[in-house]
Design a protein around this motif. Structure first.
Motif, PDB file in Angstrom:
ATOM      1  N   PRO A 152      -0.943   7.507  -8.467  1.00 18.14           N
ATOM      2  CA  PRO A 152      -1.112   7.711  -7.287  1.00 18.14           C
ATOM      3  C   PRO A 152      -1.406   6.158  -6.692  1.00 18.14           C
ATOM      4  N   ASP A 153      -0.703   4.917  -7.268  1.00 16.24           N
ATOM      5  CA  ASP A 153      -1.163   3.378  -6.870  1.00 16.24           C
ATOM      6  C   ASP A 153       0.658   3.309  -6.586  1.00 16.24           C
ATOM      7  N   GLY A 154       1.603   4.167  -6.587  1.00 16.85           N
ATOM      8  CA  GLY A 154       2.525   4.171  -6.626  1.00 16.85           C
ATOM      9  C   GLY A 154       3.289   3.058  -7.636  1.00 16.85           C
ATOM     10  N   HIS A 155       2.245   3.149  -9.267  1.00 26.12           N
ATOM     11  CA  HIS A 155       2.860   2.052 -10.230  1.00 26.12           C
ATOM     12  C   HIS A 155       4.117   3.130 -11.157  1.00 26.12           C
ATOM     13  N   PHE A 160       2.561  -2.511 -11.610  1.00 24.92           N
ATOM     14  CA  PHE A 160       1.635  -1.852 -10.908  1.00 24.92           C
ATOM     15  C   PHE A 160       1.493  -2.525  -9.632  1.00 24.92           C
ATOM     16  N   PRO A 161       1.893  -2.509  -8.369  1.00 24.69           N
ATOM     17  CA  PRO A 161       1.150  -3.194  -7.275  1.00 24.69           C
ATOM     18  C   PRO A 161       0.834  -4.617  -6.929  1.00 24.69           C
ATOM     19  N   ALA A 220       8.198   1.135   1.736  1.00 29.43           N
ATOM     20  CA  ALA A 220       7.642   0.271   1.310  1.00 29.43           C
ATOM     21  C   ALA A 220       7.507  -1.204   0.895  1.00 29.43           C
ATOM     22  N   SER A 221       7.200  -1.564   0.730  1.00 30.84           N
ATOM     23  CA  SER A 221       7.831  -3.295   0.115  1.00 30.84           C
ATOM     24  C   SER A 221       7.116  -2.349  -1.581  1.00 30.84           C
TER      25      SER A 221
END
Length: 264
Positions: A152-155, A160-161, A220-221
């Motif tokens: 859900p955080d894009g990891h 991880f972000p 996104a970055s």
């Protein structure tokens, strides 16, 4: 070949898993016919394991010469061998224990009960990658398909972000400490290794993944949304269900751009 990026939408999780399984079987057969072997990188997570189970349940499962398939993992939880939470254990239960594989072609990460420190385990896996690299292939195997789940955080994997792992450009394998989700200690391939794969298949399902998918497709970055940095050499495919696609901006779902409602 120019990289192609596409989003393939499915009605629900079950049809998503079944469709990816069917596509995987077809592609692996093609790759083996072309190269004599296939090399895949597996992932864990609910959908990653559901896809392996769907492969196992497929009537076409045994059309693959599994003895010619090399298996690696994108990341692993630093837990004892056989722990139910390890990705390799779940993969074996879902698929590998049910097919005729060559165990010498199966490459799990070391487990925490083998008397090796976490950092050394990362170095050993990097060396194993290098030992299985074709000549002139930058110390990495020829990865045909790399599976990735997306948090859900894009990891992705255990990158991880805003953490050091997603910024790593020199190492092929990293040790992870203080991960924001349990268990805190992990091992992971780095983004350059993931992007060395000919094809990267990202699988997302459920409403909690919608925000991450929208940010990823919006550019996104990769530091903030690691999934946004994924780019396979030939293809980058996002296999998603309708719930995961719910928050993607309308301008990104234009047919003909990279979006399709069919697994074509």
């Amino acid at each position: 070949m120019t990289n192609e990026r596409r989003v393939l939408v499915h009605p629900d999780k079950a049809s998503l898993a079944g469709s990816v399984a069917a596509r995987f079987i077809t592609k692996v057969i093609d790759v083996i016919e072309d190269r004599g072997e296939a090399t895949v990188v597996l992932t864990g997570g609910t959908m990653g394991i559901a896809i392996l189970a769907a492969i196992n349940d497929s009537a076409a499962r045994d059309s693959v010469d599994w003895k010619r398939v090399n298996f690696w993992w994108g990341d692993e939880r630093w837990l004892p061998e056989g722990d139910a939470e390890r990705n390799d254990h779940q993969a074996r239960e879902a698929l590998l224990d049910h097919i005729d594989i060559d165990e010498s072609r199966v490459h799990p990460f070391l487990s925490s009960d083998k008397g090796v420190e976490l950092d050394d385990a990362a170095s050993l896996y990097a060396a194993e990658l290098s030992d299985n690299a074709p000549e002139g292939h930058d110390g990495l195997p020829h990865f045909d398909i790399t599976f990735l789940g997306v948090g859900p955080d894009g990891h992705i994997a255990s990158l991880f972000p805003e953490r050091g792992g997603i910024r790593e450009k020199d190492l092929n394998v990293i040790s992870v400490r203080n991960a924001p989700k349990p268990p805190p200690e992990r091992l992971s391939l780095t983004l350059p290794v993931i992007n060395s794969s000919q094809r990267v298949w990202l699988v997302l399902a459920g409403p909690d993944k919608a925000g991450a998918l929208g940010l990823t497709l919006a550019g996104a970055s990769s530091i903030e949304v690691p999934a946004a940095g994924v780019e396979g050499r030939r293809r980058t495919l996002f296999f998603v269900d309708n719930e995961a696609a719910a928050e993607v901006p309308e301008n990104l779902t234009t047919p003909g751009l990279f979006w399709t409602g069919e697994d074509a």
